[in-house]
Design a protein around this motif. Structure first.
Motif, mmCIF file in Angstrom:
data_model
loop_
_atom_site.group_PDB
_atom_site.id
_atom_site.type_symbol
_atom_site.label_atom_id
_atom_site.label_comp_id
_atom_site.label_asym_id
_atom_site.label_seq_id
_atom_site.Cartn_x
_atom_site.Cartn_y
_atom_site.Cartn_z
ATOM 1 N N VAL A 256 0.870 -1.177 0.000
ATOM 2 C CA VAL A 256 0.000 0.000 0.000
ATOM 3 C C VAL A 256 0.904 1.223 0.000
ATOM 4 C CG1 VAL A 256 -1.689 1.322 1.341
ATOM 5 C CG2 VAL A 256 -1.899 -1.167 1.168
ATOM 6 N N ILE A 257 0.768 2.053 -1.016
ATOM 7 C CA ILE A 257 1.635 3.224 -1.167
ATOM 8 C C ILE A 257 0.771 4.488 -1.115
ATOM 9 C CG2 ILE A 257 3.310 4.417 -2.622
ATOM 10 C CD1 ILE A 257 4.282 1.733 -1.551
ATOM 11 N N ARG A 258 0.963 5.271 -0.058
ATOM 12 C CA ARG A 258 0.229 6.533 0.074
ATOM 13 C C ARG A 258 1.151 7.752 0.127
ATOM 14 N NH1 ARG A 258 -3.563 5.162 5.171
ATOM 15 N NH2 ARG A 258 -4.631 3.283 4.421
ATOM 16 N N LYS A 259 2.434 7.518 0.355
ATOM 17 C CA LYS A 259 3.378 8.631 0.406
ATOM 18 C C LYS A 259 4.163 8.692 -0.897
ATOM 19 C CE LYS A 259 7.231 10.604 3.058
ATOM 20 N NZ LYS A 259 6.616 11.938 3.192
ATOM 21 N N TYR A 260 3.976 9.780 -1.629
ATOM 22 C CA TYR A 260 4.686 10.027 -2.883
ATOM 23 C C TYR A 260 4.518 11.509 -3.199
ATOM 24 C CZ TYR A 260 -0.190 9.202 -4.271
ATOM 25 O OH TYR A 260 -1.558 9.218 -4.336
ATOM 26 N N ASN B 7 3.297 3.797 3.927
ATOM 27 C CA ASN B 7 3.752 2.889 2.878
ATOM 28 C C ASN B 7 4.144 1.560 3.512
ATOM 29 O OD1 ASN B 7 3.430 5.007 1.124
ATOM 30 N ND2 ASN B 7 5.598 5.300 0.690
ATOM 31 N N SER B 8 3.546 0.480 3.046
ATOM 32 C CA SER B 8 3.913 -0.834 3.567
ATOM 33 C C SER B 8 5.036 -1.421 2.715
ATOM 34 C CB SER B 8 2.697 -1.762 3.590
ATOM 35 O OG SER B 8 2.227 -2.027 2.281
ATOM 36 N N TYR B 9 5.509 -2.594 3.107
ATOM 37 C CA TYR B 9 6.696 -3.169 2.480
ATOM 38 C C TYR B 9 6.344 -3.988 1.242
ATOM 39 C CZ TYR B 9 9.041 -1.798 6.768
ATOM 40 O OH TYR B 9 9.545 -1.072 7.824
#
Length: 577
Positions: A524-528, A540-542
């Motif tokens: 899960v990617i929320r930081k960008y 952000n998960s792995y």
């Protein structure tokens, strides 16, 4: 806000402690209108009982807590699942009733409600199965369609629970070590059937995945058999096509698991012919599971003569995603104001109807649910789904920009934030009267999901090139106006990435992509750069692991009534922004 919500849920958990899940489940059937004796000869009584299943989809205040903020049925569960993914930020978090879930700080409180709601729902399904089977055995052939509902709903609920509560590795070392040490790897949740006694409830272990898979498949097989030839009255009831859809979900989940973990496949094979009364799966490889998933996806599509939504159906300001149509395979049914939560906007549309003058999506609360910038930027300009969310360049304008299908005025449009959703419409398109606008249904299974499942299976059975060609053809035929979509994937990882983009766009807000993230070990990617998630929620998960917050945990209160239950690690705060 977090303190308020946690206090409410702690009070709810206290209710569970006092009554115990075992005590709640012990009450299996309504006694005022239906008893086994009358049902043997009176199908109307069984019909009344079977209707409790579609009704419970939209039941609210199941805790009897008096606060329904997060207690509004199966759509609430769908909503919560999307909160845990990467594409569901809120425009402003001043009135965010879900921030403690989104920022991962106090996750276990929400899981308590999920556990409780599902098992009370299962109690209802067990009641239908118990009296339905008695009626069929007593010669009431008309009861088969109701018995099929009981088995079908119970299978759907356990399939959800298995995928929600089974702990999967997170890449967070201390969590995974703890999970391994307490023995929660590879186990799911306790099985409670119509035959489970009160004594058994008090010492009912969590079933291993290989037992749960066979249990669910047995229910689906029985549902398929009992629903043969049944034509349903509405899409809140199941028919054989829905059972095929559920089999698709189960077979695909097993296929992914066994491909990634051959040791799990061996455990599943060794569990065949166990003395538990459950059907054998009859498989020896992950490939066979993919083949079966592909077969049932095709069966599901064909059995109901379903077709994907057209642009007109999707974007209809009056009926868009609130009225069953030829795409819906299963959905909720709200057709009267008596079914609406008495606090009104604590409902799915109360949180999601961006155009309405009532609910949380107003200038007063500014709690608009939006698509993530990351996903919006992946929607092609030729994709007619793109105007389902407000382009940042169109937000704040005093006249409605061209290309959007909406009933709001320019004045109202100017208050809508960037990325706010226009996908879910008020009932009958009514933006002013919530007693009309909340009379709306919600899809639980659509045929588009079956197509995507089929394409994934093709990638594993016929090769990536064949799957990429089918995906490209489908998107250009059903979702792009100009035929400009290209799927250039040449390997499995790239194809899954491409497929997931389409799934995330298509199924946004429907509570389904959670299961894909967890099944496929997707981060899960929320930081960008430019993320429209609040800074406290940019988690952000792995890569290659399951996001910690996607591992639901059983309430510690349940152990007071079921000594055998295994409680997984508390994942709250495991990953921070």
């Amino acid at each position: 806000m977090k303190r308020y919500i946690k206090n409410m849920l702690l009070a709810s958990a206290a209710v569970m402690t006092l009554c115990g899940l075992s005590a709640c489940i012990d009450e299996t059937v309504p006694t005022d209108e239906a008893t086994p004796a009358t049902i043997k000869t009176d199908s109307k009584s069984l019909s009344y009982l079977a209707n409790s299943l579609p009704s419970f989809l939209t039941t609210w205040n199941t805790y009897n807590s008096g606060d329904y903020t997060q207690d509004w049925g199966y759509p609430c569960q769908m909503y919560m699942r999307d909160l845990l993914c990467a594409d569901f930020p809120q425009s402003d978090n001043s009135f965010n009733y879900w921030d403690y879930i989104e920022d991962g700080s106090s996750l276990r409180y929400a899981y308590y409600y999920t556990f409780y709601y599902y098992y009370v729902f299962i109690k209802n399904a067990n009641g239908v199965i118990s009296v339905g089977k008695d009626a069929v055995d007593g010669g009431n052939e008309a009861a088969k369609k109701y018995l099929g509902q009981g088995y079908g709903y119970r299978a759907m609920l356990y399939l959800d629970l298995e995928r929600l509560f089974e702990y999967k590795k997170t890449g967070v070392s201390y969590l995974d070590k703890q999970a391994d040490s307490i023995g929660c790897m590879g186990i799911t949740i306790p099985i409670v059937t119509e035959k489970t006694t009160k004594v058994e409830l008090k010492n009912n272990p969590c079933a291993p995945f290989y037992t749960m898979n066979r249990f669910i498949m047995t229910d689906l097989n029985r549902a398929e058999e009992n629903l043969a030839g049944y034509n349903r009255e509405h899409k809140a009831f199941m028919d054989q096509s829905v059972i095929y859809g559920l089999k698709t979900r189960l077979w695909l989940d097993m296929a992914t698991r066994f491909e990634k973990n051959p040791a799990d496949l061996q455990k599943q094979i060794e569990a065949e012919n166990a003395d538990d009364g459950y059907d054998n799966l009859g498989i020896s490889s992950a490939l066979e599971c993919y083949q079966k998933a592909a077969y049932y996806a095709q069966q599901a599509i064909g059995a109901g003569n379903y077709t994907p939504l057209t642009e007109e159906q999707w974007s209809d300001p009056d009926q868009g995603f609130n009225t069953a149509n030829n795409s819906w395979m299963l959905g909720t049914l709200i057709n009267s104001k008596e079914q609406i939560n008495e606090l009104f906007w604590y409902t799915f549309l109360g949180y999601m109807a961006s155009e309405a003058d009532w609910g949380m999506c107003t200038p007063t609360y500014r709690a608009y649910r939006c698509i993530s910038k990351g996903l919006y930027d992946k929607i092609g300009t030729g994709d007619w789904r793109r105007p389902s969310w407000i382009n940042p360049g169109d937000a704040g304008k005093t006249t409605v920009p061209a290309g959007y299908k909406t009933k709001v005025t320019g004045e109202k449009w100017s208050t809508l934030p960037a990325y706010a959703n226009l996908k879910f419409r008020s009932g009958s398109g009514n933006l002013t009267d919530l007693t009309v606008g909340l009379i709306a249904s919600l899809p639980i299974m659509r045929v588009e999901e079956m197509y995507f499942d089929y394409f994934e299976c093709i990638a594993h059975t016929q090769g990536v090139a064949a799957a990429a060609q089918e995906l490209e053809k489908w998107v250009n035929q059903y979702r792009y106006k100009d035929g400009s979509y290209k799927c250039t994937a040449t390997n499995m990882n790239d194809f899954i990435d491409a497929l997931m983009v389409q799934r995330r766009i298509e199924l946004w807000g429907e509570g389904l992509v959670f299961f894909d993230y967890k099944r496929l070990n997707l981060p899960v990617i929320r930081k960008y750069a430019g993320s429209n998630y609040a800074s406290t929620m940019q988690l952000n998960s792995y890569a290659g692991y399951v996001a910690p917050w996607m591992n639901y945990i059983i309430s510690e209160y349940e152990r007071n009534h079921n000594a055998a239950v295994v409680i997984g690690p508390n994942t709250s705060g495991a990953i921070t922004p």
